[in-house]
Design an enzyme around this catalytic site. Structure first.
Site, short mmCIF file in Angstrom:
data_model
loop_
_atom_site.label_atom_id
_atom_site.label_comp_id
_atom_site.label_asym_id
_atom_site.label_seq_id
_atom_site.Cartn_x
_atom_site.Cartn_y
_atom_site.Cartn_z
N LYS A 135 0.82 -1.22 0.00
CA LYS A 135 0.00 0.00 0.00
C LYS A 135 0.85 1.26 0.00
O LYS A 135 0.45 2.28 -0.57
CB LYS A 135 -0.93 0.01 1.21
CG LYS A 135 -2.10 -0.95 1.07
CD LYS A 135 -3.24 -0.53 1.97
CE LYS A 135 -4.45 -1.41 1.76
NZ LYS A 135 -5.55 -1.05 2.65
N LYS B 130 -4.77 -10.89 -6.71
CA LYS B 130 -5.93 -11.03 -5.84
C LYS B 130 -7.09 -10.18 -6.37
O LYS B 130 -6.87 -9.06 -6.83
CB LYS B 130 -5.52 -10.53 -4.44
CG LYS B 130 -6.47 -10.85 -3.33
CD LYS B 130 -5.96 -10.27 -2.01
CE LYS B 130 -6.06 -8.75 -1.98
NZ LYS B 130 -5.85 -8.16 -0.66
N LYS C 211 -10.94 -4.59 -4.33
CA LYS C 211 -11.79 -3.43 -4.61
C LYS C 211 -10.97 -2.27 -5.15
O LYS C 211 -11.51 -1.33 -5.70
CB LYS C 211 -12.59 -3.01 -3.37
CG LYS C 211 -11.82 -2.91 -2.07
CD LYS C 211 -12.77 -2.88 -0.86
CE LYS C 211 -12.07 -3.34 0.41
NZ LYS C 211 -12.96 -3.73 1.48
P1 TYM Z 1 -10.23 -6.08 3.98
O1 TYM Z 1 -11.23 -5.02 4.27
O2 TYM Z 1 -9.19 -5.84 2.94
O3 TYM Z 1 -10.96 -7.44 3.58
C1 TYM Z 1 -11.96 -7.97 4.39
C2 TYM Z 1 -11.91 -9.48 4.40
O4 TYM Z 1 -12.05 -10.01 3.08
C3 TYM Z 1 -10.98 -10.89 2.80
N1 TYM Z 1 -10.65 -10.78 1.38
C4 TYM Z 1 -10.51 -11.81 0.55
N2 TYM Z 1 -10.67 -13.14 0.75
C5 TYM Z 1 -10.48 -13.94 -0.32
N3 TYM Z 1 -10.15 -13.49 -1.56
C6 TYM Z 1 -9.98 -12.17 -1.80
N4 TYM Z 1 -9.68 -11.73 -3.02
C7 TYM Z 1 -10.17 -11.27 -0.71
N5 TYM Z 1 -10.10 -9.91 -0.60
C8 TYM Z 1 -10.38 -9.64 0.69
C9 TYM Z 1 -9.84 -10.42 3.68
O5 TYM Z 1 -8.90 -11.43 3.90
C10 TYM Z 1 -10.58 -10.04 4.95
O6 TYM Z 1 -10.83 -11.17 5.74
N6 TYM Z 1 -7.03 -5.75 7.80
C11 TYM Z 1 -8.34 -6.24 7.40
C12 TYM Z 1 -9.47 -5.66 8.20
C13 TYM Z 1 -9.34 -5.82 9.69
C14 TYM Z 1 -9.49 -7.02 10.42
C15 TYM Z 1 -9.34 -6.66 11.80
C16 TYM Z 1 -9.73 -8.34 10.06
C17 TYM Z 1 -9.11 -4.84 10.58
N7 TYM Z 1 -9.11 -5.32 11.85
C18 TYM Z 1 -9.41 -7.61 12.80
C19 TYM Z 1 -9.81 -9.29 11.08
C20 TYM Z 1 -9.65 -8.92 12.44
C21 TYM Z 1 -8.55 -5.88 5.94
O7 TYM Z 1 -7.95 -5.00 5.40
O8 TYM Z 1 -9.54 -6.56 5.35
#
Ligand code: TYM
Length: 342
Positions: free
Chosen positions: A118, A201, A204
């Site tokens: 990022k 991957k 969004k």
């Molecule tokens: P974020 O917002 O990028 O994504 C949310 C969740 O979706 C999953 N994900 C995917 N799984 C499979 N294939 C994909 N292409 C894909 N894109 C996204 C992510 O693995 C995630 O589970 N850091 C985290 C948010 C967060 C969080 C937390 C998660 C903040 N605090 C505490 C768990 C516990 C994030 O950026 O997710």
């Protein structure tokens, strides 16, 4: 008495930084719903404070947070059984994050691949929040003593860091206070790939909308994106090993398996020997059947922002009540005086 009680408690979060993708849905939200259905205590958070580690237009952030809440509920999360809330309404996350900023080491954070991706080449220009992102994530989880965290594959490194922070805190303060949380990375779609490039991957933030399926896409858009998804000219093989050098084909098989709640091998058992001219329309049909009702319900729920805000407020109240004693005990362990009447 040992402080390590740690009854099962699930926490996970999603950033309201744009719409939900099929990756979020299959990699995370479906798992969230399954864990809710198992009757475990579940907390699911719209991590708006994580979202602002990169620039967010304020009006758009508010809207995206409400849309995410609508998406959670449309997919089957029930605010009477799961605690649904936005992170910024529970200040204990930020308070705990500061403690963890003083536990985690610069070197640990500097090794995080999400930060490197990022921040890009110009790390000096990244926000301090983006660098400290993983300590806030550890706080999200540990301020509830959560034992299990369902996520996609891309969050694995952050969860390892969460365990490192818990272990270092316990070690430095000679306590057995924070649990070593287990990541739950399961199912056929822990890493859903781009429809345009099977080595990237689904995200969004990809500039090409054709690379992803959004939860807000209508049936025509979903079908068109699957029809145009990059593939190859070979028929589907009999075993998954036959997909090793075919990332796009493997991705579509995994997506099919996840949507149909089956295994990739079972999908191959059905389609081996068939080409994409047969497989793609079937996948499109399945995707539309599964996603269209969610998308419609999401739009309906998003039409009543007052109701969503009320649900988030109530969720935050419940979450804060769970976090408060854990934060209070943390302050005590660290030696911070907390004598203000509350
Ligand atoms: P974020 O917002 O990028 O994504 C949310 C969740 O979706 C999953 N994900 C995917 N799984 C499979 N294939 C994909 N292409 C894909 N894109 C996204 C992510 O693995 C995630 O589970 N850091 C985290 C948010 C967060 C969080 C937390 C998660 C903040 N605090 C505490 C768990 C516990 C994030 O950026 O997710």
């Amino acid at each position: 008495m040992s402080e390590a009680r740690h009854t099962p408690r699930v926490f996970s979060g999603i950033q309201p930084s744009g719409g939900l993708t099929l990756g979020n849905y299959l990699g995370a939200i479906r798992r969230f719903v399954e864990m809710q259905e198992q009757g475990i205590e579940t907390l699911y958070c719209m991590v708006d404070m994580h979202a602002i580690t990169t620039w967010q237009e304020p009006a758009r952030l508010r809207q995206a947070t409400r849309e995410l809440a609508a998406g959670f509920m449309a997919a089957g999360l029930d605010p009477s059984r799961s605690i649904l809330f936005n992170q910024s309404q529970v200040p204990a996350h930020a308070e705990m994050a500061w403690i963890f900023n003083c536990v985690a080491r610069m070197g640990w954070l500097g090794r995080m691949t999400q930060f490197k991706e990022k921040a890009g080449k110009d790390r000096e220009a990244a926000s301090v929040g983006l660098f400290a992102y993983p300590t806030l994530m550890a706080a999200d989880i540990l301020v509830y003593h959560a034992t299990h965290v369902p996520v996609g594959e891309d969050q694995k490194q952050h969860l390892e860091l969460t365990r490192d922070i818990a272990a270092k805190f316990n070690h430095d303060y000679e306590v057995d206070f924070f649990p070593l949380t287990e990541p739950v990375i399961e199912g056929a779609a822990t890493r859903v790939m781009s429809l345009r490039d099977g080595t990237r991957k689904m995200s969004k933030s990809d500039p090409s909308d054709m690379s992803r399926i959004n939860l807000t896409d209508d049936s025509d858009a979903i079908a068109a994106k699957i029809r145009k998804a990059r593939t190859d000219a070979e028929p589907l093989p009999e075993a998954m090993g036959g997909l090793d050098a075919r990332p796009e084909a493997r991705n579509l098989v995994n997506i099919y398996a996840a949507l149909a709640n089956t295994t990739p091998q079972a999908v191959l058992d059905e389609f081996a020997g068939q080409g994409f001219a047969v497989f793609k329309p079937r996948l499109a049909e399945l995707a539309v059947t599964e996603l269209a009702p969610i998308s419609a319900e999401m739009i309906r729920l998003a039409g009543d922002p007052g109701q969503i805000d009320a649900i988030l407020g109530q969720g935050a109240e419940r979450a804060a009540a769970l976090a408060e004693p854990i934060l209070a005990r943390t302050y005590e362990i660290v030696g911070l005086i907390r004598s203000r009447p509350r």
